[in-house]
Design a protein around this motif. Structure first.
Motif, PDB file in Angstrom:
ATOM      1  N   VAL A  94      37.906   8.535  42.402  1.00  0.00           N
ATOM      2  CA  VAL A  94      38.495   7.937  43.609  1.00  0.00           C
ATOM      3  C   VAL A  94      37.483   7.053  44.339  1.00  0.00           C
ATOM      4  CG1 VAL A  94      39.712   8.378  45.774  1.00  0.00           C
ATOM      5  CG2 VAL A  94      40.009   9.932  43.843  1.00  0.00           C
ATOM      6  N   GLN A  95      36.331   7.616  44.669  1.00  0.00           N
ATOM      7  CA  GLN A  95      35.327   6.823  45.388  1.00  0.00           C
ATOM      8  C   GLN A  95      34.870   5.634  44.560  1.00  0.00           C
ATOM      9  OE1 GLN A  95      32.512   8.719  48.095  1.00  0.00           O
ATOM     10  NE2 GLN A  95      30.845   7.871  46.856  1.00  0.00           N
ATOM     11  N   GLY A  96      34.742   5.815  43.244  1.00  0.00           N
ATOM     12  CA  GLY A  96      34.339   4.702  42.389  1.00  0.00           C
ATOM     13  C   GLY A  96      35.322   3.552  42.430  1.00  0.00           C
ATOM     14  N   VAL A  97      36.606   3.872  42.389  1.00  0.00           N
ATOM     15  CA  VAL A  97      37.648   2.836  42.477  1.00  0.00           C
ATOM     16  C   VAL A  97      37.587   2.144  43.839  1.00  0.00           C
ATOM     17  CG1 VAL A  97      40.146   2.437  42.543  1.00  0.00           C
ATOM     18  CG2 VAL A  97      39.159   3.951  40.797  1.00  0.00           C
ATOM     19  N   PHE A  98      37.434   2.928  44.886  1.00  0.00           N
ATOM     20  CA  PHE A  98      37.341   2.378  46.242  1.00  0.00           C
ATOM     21  C   PHE A  98      36.136   1.453  46.392  1.00  0.00           C
ATOM     22  CE2 PHE A  98      34.891   3.276  50.204  1.00  0.00           C
ATOM     23  CZ  PHE A  98      35.564   2.402  51.046  1.00  0.00           C
ATOM     24  N   LEU A  99      34.952   1.930  45.973  1.00  0.00           N
ATOM     25  CA  LEU A  99      33.731   1.147  46.172  1.00  0.00           C
ATOM     26  C   LEU A  99      33.753  -0.156  45.376  1.00  0.00           C
ATOM     27  CD1 LEU A  99      30.971   3.929  46.119  1.00  0.00           C
ATOM     28  CD2 LEU A  99      31.770   2.626  48.102  1.00  0.00           C
ATOM     29  N   CYS A 100      34.179  -0.086  44.123  1.00  0.00           N
ATOM     30  CA  CYS A 100      34.205  -1.291  43.290  1.00  0.00           C
ATOM     31  C   CYS A 100      35.225  -2.295  43.804  1.00  0.00           C
ATOM     32  CB  CYS A 100      34.490  -0.922  41.838  1.00  0.00           C
ATOM     33  SG  CYS A 100      33.142  -0.045  41.009  1.00  0.00           S
ATOM     34  N   SER A 101      36.399  -1.801  44.176  1.00  0.00           N
ATOM     35  CA  SER A 101      37.431  -2.693  44.697  1.00  0.00           C
ATOM     36  C   SER A 101      36.979  -3.347  45.991  1.00  0.00           C
ATOM     37  CB  SER A 101      38.734  -1.917  44.921  1.00  0.00           C
ATOM     38  OG  SER A 101      39.194  -1.344  43.717  1.00  0.00           O
ATOM     39  N   LYS A 102      36.427  -2.555  46.880  1.00  0.00           N
ATOM     40  CA  LYS A 102      35.945  -3.077  48.155  1.00  0.00           C
ATOM     41  C   LYS A 102      34.878  -4.146  47.952  1.00  0.00           C
ATOM     42  CE  LYS A 102      33.553  -1.625  52.386  1.00  0.00           C
ATOM     43  NZ  LYS A 102      32.898  -0.498  53.092  1.00  0.00           N
ATOM     44  N   ALA A 103      33.994  -3.922  46.991  1.00  0.00           N
ATOM     45  CA  ALA A 103      32.856  -4.825  46.787  1.00  0.00           C
ATOM     46  C   ALA A 103      33.267  -6.197  46.267  1.00  0.00           C
ATOM     47  CB  ALA A 103      31.850  -4.186  45.840  1.00  0.00           C
ATOM     48  N   VAL A 104      34.340  -6.260  45.476  1.00  0.00           N
ATOM     49  CA  VAL A 104      34.746  -7.562  44.926  1.00  0.00           C
ATOM     50  C   VAL A 104      35.681  -8.328  45.852  1.00  0.00           C
ATOM     51  CG1 VAL A 104      34.470  -6.724  42.566  1.00  0.00           C
ATOM     52  CG2 VAL A 104      36.744  -6.663  43.620  1.00  0.00           C
ATOM     53  N   LEU A 105      36.267  -7.652  46.830  1.00  0.00           N
ATOM     54  CA  LEU A 105      37.276  -8.294  47.671  1.00  0.00           C
ATOM     55  C   LEU A 105      36.776  -9.539  48.413  1.00  0.00           C
ATOM     56  CD1 LEU A 105      39.281  -5.303  49.195  1.00  0.00           C
ATOM     57  CD2 LEU A 105      40.036  -6.950  47.464  1.00  0.00           C
ATOM     58  N   PRO A 106      35.589  -9.522  49.027  1.00  0.00           N
ATOM     59  CA  PRO A 106      35.169 -10.738  49.737  1.00  0.00           C
ATOM     60  C   PRO A 106      35.123 -11.972  48.842  1.00  0.00           C
ATOM     61  CG  PRO A 106      33.758  -8.883  50.335  1.00  0.00           C
ATOM     62  CD  PRO A 106      34.603  -8.432  49.184  1.00  0.00           C
ATOM     63  N   HIS A 107      34.719 -11.786  47.597  1.00  0.00           N
ATOM     64  CA  HIS A 107      34.596 -12.909  46.667  1.00  0.00           C
ATOM     65  C   HIS A 107      35.970 -13.367  46.187  1.00  0.00           C
ATOM     66  CE1 HIS A 107      30.412 -11.733  46.825  1.00  0.00           C
ATOM     67  NE2 HIS A 107      30.808 -10.507  46.550  1.00  0.00           N
ATOM     68  N   MET A 108      36.868 -12.423  45.941  1.00  0.00           N
ATOM     69  CA  MET A 108      38.220 -12.788  45.537  1.00  0.00           C
ATOM     70  C   MET A 108      38.978 -13.437  46.685  1.00  0.00           C
ATOM     71  SD  MET A 108      39.435  -9.600  43.119  1.00  0.00           S
ATOM     72  CE  MET A 108      38.675  -9.327  41.510  1.00  0.00           C
ATOM     73  N   LYS A 109      38.773 -12.951  47.890  1.00  0.00           N
ATOM     74  CA  LYS A 109      39.436 -13.550  49.052  1.00  0.00           C
ATOM     75  C   LYS A 109      38.979 -14.990  49.263  1.00  0.00           C
ATOM     76  CE  LYS A 109      40.522  -9.531  51.939  1.00  0.00           C
ATOM     77  NZ  LYS A 109      40.245  -8.844  53.235  1.00  0.00           N
ATOM     78  N   GLU A 110      37.693 -15.225  49.081  1.00  0.00           N
ATOM     79  CA  GLU A 110      37.148 -16.564  49.284  1.00  0.00           C
ATOM     80  C   GLU A 110      37.745 -17.566  48.302  1.00  0.00           C
ATOM     81  OE1 GLU A 110      32.787 -18.845  49.555  1.00  0.00           O
ATOM     82  OE2 GLU A 110      32.904 -16.691  49.106  1.00  0.00           O
ATOM     83  N   GLN A 111      37.966 -17.132  47.052  1.00  0.00           N
ATOM     84  CA  GLN A 111      38.517 -18.051  46.051  1.00  0.00           C
ATOM     85  C   GLN A 111      40.047 -18.013  45.992  1.00  0.00           C
ATOM     86  OE1 GLN A 111      36.375 -16.532  42.688  1.00  0.00           O
ATOM     87  NE2 GLN A 111      37.969 -15.075  42.087  1.00  0.00           N
TER      88      GLN A 111
END
Length: 240
Positions: free
Chosen positions: A113-130
């Motif tokens: 659970v935490q692994g999915v949360f942390l990885c998803s959270k970490a990529v979001l700023p970059h995906m949002k920007e593009q």
């Protein structure tokens, strides 16, 4: 379509994750392979030996925030962007609830659970920007029903399903798609088992799951595949 994209795959040292990497390499997707052990470097080298050059390997623990940041930093350094995240890393065990220790309960939630949360959270700023991105989580069919002696594992999969559903609603305005793949019995190394055992002959194969990931990731931008649930014919399961 996928040949212009960059994908992070966690739990890519062996089994489903390694096959996902193989399938993405056939699409010429640039890859960042993540695993907890040194075997992750062997997985990357295997692809390079076959002639595929666009792959890096990162030894990291997805349950640790500093490791997850390293994954993102090294991927951006190598490729300059992140288009796809495949949350595949996971652990499992099955025993009566009264035999589950607090440490076991904590560990399975940290990874699943935490692994999915942390990885998803970490990529979001970059995906949002593009204004584009795809987050795919390999979960389980027990995210939709329950089984005995699986309270800890099942609880993590229900949590992941809820997390991904909520996240999908949050990020759709940014062009980011979030989906889960929920397989039944798969012939792999899950729960300290061995791959290729005779009793698993009729189970799903790692290729079945990997090809489902490719299908979900390669959907046109106007299409969101929320969930793929797959079972072998040999498996009897509740309809949910």
């Amino acid at each position: 379509m996928l040949n212009d994209q960059v994908a992070i795959i966690t739990g890519a040292s062996r089994g489903i994750g390694r096959e996902i990497a193989q399938q993405f390499s056939k699409e010429s997707t640039k890859l960042s392979l993540v695993g907890r052990s040194e075997d992750i470097h062997k997985a990357a080298q295997e692809l390079k030996s076959s002639g595929f050059e666009h792959v890096i390997s990162i030894q990291a623990d997805v349950s640790k925030e500093e490791d997850v940041q390293k994954i993102v930093d090294e991927t951006l350094s190598a490729y300059g962007k992140i288009d796809i995240l495949v949350n595949n890393a996971g652990v499992g065990f099955f025993k009566p609830t009264e035999e589950v220790t607090a440490d076991e309960w904590k560990k399975i939630f940290e990874v699943n659970v935490q692994g999915v949360f942390l990885c998803s959270k970490a990529v979001l700023p970059h995906m949002k920007e593009q204004k584009f991105g795809t987050i795919i989580t390999i979960s389980s069919d027990v995210a939709r029903y329950t089984i005995p002696n699986g309270s800890a594992y099942v609880a993590t999969k229900y949590a992941v399903q809820g997390f991904c559903g909520s996240l999908a609603q949050e990020v759709r305005e940014y062009g980011i798609r979030v989906g889960t793949i929920n397989p039944g019995m798969v012939d792999t190394y899950f729960a300290d088992s061995k791959q290729g055992l005779p009793e698993k002959e009729d189970w799903l194969k790692v290729e079945d799951i990997a090809k489902s990931v490719i299908y979900m990731a390669s959907a046109p931008k106007h299409m969101l595949i929320d969930e793929i649930k797959i079972h072998p014919f040999a498996q009897d399961y509740p309809i949910a």
